[in-house]
Scaffold this motif. Structure first.
Motif, mmCIF file in Angstrom:
data_model
loop_
_atom_site.group_PDB
_atom_site.id
_atom_site.type_symbol
_atom_site.label_atom_id
_atom_site.label_comp_id
_atom_site.label_asym_id
_atom_site.label_seq_id
_atom_site.Cartn_x
_atom_site.Cartn_y
_atom_site.Cartn_z
ATOM 1 N N SER A 45 -81.706 15.192 -104.509
ATOM 2 C CA SER A 45 -80.818 15.688 -103.450
ATOM 3 C C SER A 45 -80.761 14.660 -102.334
ATOM 4 N N TRP A 46 -79.811 14.841 -101.429
ATOM 5 C CA TRP A 46 -79.630 13.902 -100.334
ATOM 6 C C TRP A 46 -79.906 14.577 -98.997
ATOM 7 N N SER A 47 -80.506 13.833 -98.114
ATOM 8 C CA SER A 47 -80.625 14.221 -96.721
ATOM 9 C C SER A 47 -79.606 13.359 -95.982
ATOM 10 N N VAL A 48 -78.637 14.011 -95.355
ATOM 11 C CA VAL A 48 -77.541 13.289 -94.702
ATOM 12 C C VAL A 48 -77.637 13.498 -93.195
ATOM 13 N N GLU A 49 -77.775 12.383 -92.482
ATOM 14 C CA GLU A 49 -77.740 12.436 -91.023
ATOM 15 C C GLU A 49 -76.294 12.221 -90.602
ATOM 16 N N LEU A 50 -75.675 13.316 -90.161
ATOM 17 C CA LEU A 50 -74.272 13.312 -89.780
ATOM 18 C C LEU A 50 -74.165 13.085 -88.278
ATOM 19 N N ARG A 51 -73.526 11.999 -87.899
ATOM 20 C CA ARG A 51 -73.319 11.688 -86.476
ATOM 21 C C ARG A 51 -72.036 12.368 -86.023
ATOM 22 N N ILE A 52 -72.154 13.176 -84.977
ATOM 23 C CA ILE A 52 -70.999 13.885 -84.419
ATOM 24 C C ILE A 52 -70.726 13.322 -83.032
ATOM 25 N N ASN A 53 -69.504 12.831 -82.818
ATOM 26 C CA ASN A 53 -69.103 12.251 -81.534
ATOM 27 C C ASN A 53 -68.246 13.251 -80.777
ATOM 28 N N ASN A 54 -68.626 13.519 -79.535
ATOM 29 C CA ASN A 54 -67.853 14.361 -78.638
ATOM 30 C C ASN A 54 -67.087 13.453 -77.682
ATOM 31 N N TYR A 55 -65.784 13.345 -77.854
ATOM 32 C CA TYR A 55 -64.956 12.507 -76.993
ATOM 33 C C TYR A 55 -64.389 13.278 -75.803
ATOM 34 N N SER A 56 -64.776 14.542 -75.653
ATOM 35 C CA SER A 56 -64.288 15.370 -74.548
ATOM 36 C C SER A 56 -65.000 15.006 -73.248
ATOM 37 N N THR A 57 -64.397 15.395 -72.133
ATOM 38 C CA THR A 57 -65.016 15.161 -70.827
ATOM 39 C C THR A 57 -65.896 16.326 -70.405
ATOM 40 N N SER A 91 -70.390 11.748 -75.572
ATOM 41 C CA SER A 91 -71.684 11.404 -76.164
ATOM 42 C C SER A 91 -71.667 11.746 -77.649
ATOM 43 N N ALA A 92 -72.800 11.504 -78.299
ATOM 44 C CA ALA A 92 -72.933 11.808 -79.720
ATOM 45 C C ALA A 92 -74.338 12.310 -79.995
ATOM 46 N N ASP A 93 -74.484 13.021 -81.115
ATOM 47 C CA ASP A 93 -75.797 13.470 -81.569
ATOM 48 C C ASP A 93 -75.756 13.538 -83.086
ATOM 49 N N VAL A 94 -76.916 13.768 -83.692
ATOM 50 C CA VAL A 94 -77.033 13.756 -85.142
ATOM 51 C C VAL A 94 -77.530 15.107 -85.649
ATOM 52 N N ALA A 95 -76.874 15.614 -86.694
ATOM 53 C CA ALA A 95 -77.311 16.816 -87.399
ATOM 54 C C ALA A 95 -77.753 16.392 -88.795
ATOM 55 N N THR A 96 -78.902 16.863 -89.229
ATOM 56 C CA THR A 96 -79.392 16.536 -90.570
ATOM 57 C C THR A 96 -79.058 17.685 -91.502
ATOM 58 N N LEU A 97 -78.303 17.364 -92.555
ATOM 59 C CA LEU A 97 -77.860 18.358 -93.526
ATOM 60 C C LEU A 97 -78.280 17.924 -94.925
ATOM 61 N N SER A 98 -78.475 18.892 -95.801
ATOM 62 C CA SER A 98 -78.839 18.602 -97.188
ATOM 63 C C SER A 98 -77.624 18.732 -98.086
ATOM 64 N N LEU A 99 -77.624 17.935 -99.147
ATOM 65 C CA LEU A 99 -76.535 17.993 -100.127
ATOM 66 C C LEU A 99 -77.125 17.774 -101.514
ATOM 67 N N SER A 100 -76.770 18.643 -102.440
ATOM 68 C CA SER A 100 -77.103 18.447 -103.854
ATOM 69 C C SER A 100 -75.868 17.826 -104.485
ATOM 70 N N PRO A 101 -75.865 16.500 -104.641
ATOM 71 C CA PRO A 101 -74.649 15.805 -105.067
ATOM 72 C C PRO A 101 -74.346 15.982 -106.548
ATOM 73 N N SER A 102 -73.103 15.710 -106.885
ATOM 74 C CA SER A 102 -72.683 15.719 -108.287
ATOM 75 C C SER A 102 -73.373 14.573 -109.020
ATOM 76 N N THR A 103 -73.404 14.654 -110.343
ATOM 77 C CA THR A 103 -74.039 13.611 -111.156
ATOM 78 C C THR A 103 -73.350 12.264 -110.946
#
Length: 159
Positions: A45-57, A91-103
């Motif tokens: 499986s994969w551990s994915v660190e997803l970077r989310i950018n907030n461009y709002s004020t 600003s931005a922050d990171v969420a760690t999500l899991s994924l069971s990828p396809s073969t």
């Protein structure tokens, strides 16, 4: 002379009033998301660190993520989660999500790691967010293409 002085005072007052306006502008903008790091776990499986950018004020609360992941042209699966992140303005922050990828996606990542070469990826889906100062949450469409490269000295990790 009195008229000139009175006119000068009037302009000075207007200038001060204009500068003291209503404070910073409140702007809610489309966020962005990208893979900051992908780690292959021992079980495949994969551990994915997803970077989310907030461009709002204004600060935004990111409630849910649903992004289809494609790696090297292979559909890997869908990154889904509820990161419940509050991200400050521009600003931005990171969420760690899991994924069971396809073969097929597992093979693409394994090949990239073995050959020490980069692999293209794409994200497509939605991120649900709301301004923390009120307002209802809404879905923002995300489309992102980029590439990941193996990290020297860190087996099974791509950035």
């Amino acid at each position: 002379m009195k008229q000139l002085r009175a006119l000068f005072l009037a302009f000075a007052c207007l200038a001060i009033a204009a500068c003291a306006g209503g404070g910073p502008v409140r702007r809610v903008s489309e966020p962005a998301a990208s893979i900051q790091q992908l780690t292959v776990r021992a079980d495949g499986s994969w551990s994915v660190e997803l970077r989310i950018n907030n461009y709002s004020t204004v600060p935004m609360r990111f409630e849910t993520v649903s992004l289809a992941v494609t790696v090297g042209g292979e559909a890997a699966g869908t990154l889904q989660g509820a990161p419940a992140l509050t991200i400050g303005p521009e600003s931005a922050d990171v969420a760690t999500l899991s994924l069971s990828p396809s073969t097929g996606a597992r093979v693409r990542i394994a090949d990239a790691l073995a050959a020490r070469r980069s692999v293209d990826y794409a994200l497509q889906g939605t991120v649900t967010a709301a301004a923390t100062d009120g307002g209802s949450a809404r879905n923002y469409e995300i489309e992102r293409t980029s590439a990941l490269s193996p990290v020297p000295g860190l087996p099974g990790v791509l950035r």
